[in-house]
Design an enzyme around this catalytic site. Structure first.
Site, mmCIF file in Angstrom:
data_model
loop_
_atom_site.group_PDB
_atom_site.id
_atom_site.type_symbol
_atom_site.label_atom_id
_atom_site.label_comp_id
_atom_site.label_asym_id
_atom_site.label_seq_id
_atom_site.Cartn_x
_atom_site.Cartn_y
_atom_site.Cartn_z
ATOM 1 N N HIS A 54 -32.669 29.960 34.880
ATOM 2 C CA HIS A 54 -31.245 29.799 34.612
ATOM 3 C C HIS A 54 -30.810 31.089 33.923
ATOM 4 O O HIS A 54 -31.253 31.394 32.837
ATOM 5 C CB HIS A 54 -30.967 28.574 33.735
ATOM 6 N N CYS A 55 -29.935 31.831 34.596
ATOM 7 C CA CYS A 55 -29.578 33.168 34.106
ATOM 8 C C CYS A 55 -28.298 33.105 33.274
ATOM 9 O O CYS A 55 -27.255 32.681 33.779
ATOM 10 C CB CYS A 55 -29.408 34.096 35.306
ATOM 11 N N ILE A 56 -28.372 33.541 32.018
ATOM 12 C CA ILE A 56 -27.161 33.490 31.181
ATOM 13 C C ILE A 56 -26.171 34.590 31.580
ATOM 14 O O ILE A 56 -24.982 34.479 31.328
ATOM 15 C CB ILE A 56 -27.448 33.553 29.665
ATOM 16 N N ASN A 74 -25.412 30.731 35.748
ATOM 17 C CA ASN A 74 -25.767 29.917 36.905
ATOM 18 C C ASN A 74 -27.282 29.887 37.047
ATOM 19 O O ASN A 74 -27.976 30.756 36.515
ATOM 20 C CB ASN A 74 -25.152 30.571 38.154
#
Ligand code: ZN
Ligand code: ZN
Length: 254
Positions: free
Chosen positions: A129-131, A135
């Site tokens: 989960h990429c900040i 997303n």
């Protein structure tokens, strides 16, 4: 004993993610000011510099490409619909491993799906989960994420190189007719832009190399821990096919 509500922490990460989009926009604006308005733009008028034109052309091209791939990574839902968009991939995965059960979603979990506690659902080929993109990076938006890494690496490297003449001019005291004097404010912007872009270029180089090796071995960052030494990875179809799987899936969506 500390009573930490993990769900609250996850929703905090989501809100924090939106601040990262603003931070991304702020870094891009600062870089644009330093490169276009302060350093190379003034060399186009009144006397035309071919080098300045060439650098600005590559800078703008990469800027468009990285903004496009960033927006797609942010906006694309990483979870494929049940319409069978990823039929072939799921079929290959199902043939080699069994369908599991997600206790959080309380439903069957197809192979290669992982539950994301921030999105609160299972994501096919979840990488992380990429900040930065607020997303999950999964089957559908992995290609955009890879392109974003690549274009941003190239752009930050170009910016680092394109800003070097300012330092030579500032510390060397060059005063030719083609150069203009830098104000302390402009120099501070250039200094900050160089530090930020250098930091991004170096860390992105590590990420690009890491994700390239993951891509070629058909592994996600989550699955790296499932791999056993000496045993061929069950989803590895060979470098060419692994590469095509990501790019073909992406092509079908558009
Ligand atoms: Zn789940
Ligand atoms: Zn997620």
């Amino acid at each position: 004993m500390l009573n930490i509500n993990l769900f609250k922490f996850c929703s905090f990460l989501r809100v924090f993610g939106y601040l990262m989009i603003l931070l991304f926009a702020a870094i891009v604006s600062l870089t644009y000011y330093a490169v276009v308005f302060v350093t190379w733009g003034p060399l186009l008028f009144p006397s035309f510099s071919f080098l300045a034109f060439f650098i600005l052309l590559i800078f703008h091209t990469l800027l468009v490409l990285l903004t496009w791939s960033y927006s797609m990574a942010v906006l694309k839902d990483p979870v494929p619909p049940t319409s069978g968009e990823f039929e072939e991939e799921v079929a290959v995965a199902t043939a080699t491993s069994s369908v599991g059960y997600c206790t959080r979603c309380q439903s069957a979990r197809p192979p290669r799906c992982h539950h994301c506690s921030i999105c609160q659902r299972c994501v096919l080929k979840m990488d992380h989960h990429c900040i930065w993109v607020v997303n999950c990076v999964g089957a559908r938006n992995y290609k955009y994420f890879l392109l974003f890494l690549l274009y941003t690496f190239l752009e930050t490297t170009l910016v680092c190189l394109a800003l070097i003449p300012n330092f030579i001019r500032f510390f060397g005291g060059t005063n030719s007719t083609k150069t203009h004097k830098l104000s302390p404010g402009a120099f501070s912007a250039i200094f900050l832009t160089s530090i930020l872009n250098l930091a991004f270029a170096l860390s992105l180089l590590c990420f690009v190399v890491m994700h390239l090796s993951l891509l070629l071995s058909n592994t996600t960052s989550v699955e790296v821990h499932e791999k056993k030494k000496g045993i061929r990875w069950r989803y590895d179809l060979g470098r060419k096919k692994n590469f095509e799987q990501i790019f073909r899936a992406y092509k079908l969506q558009d």
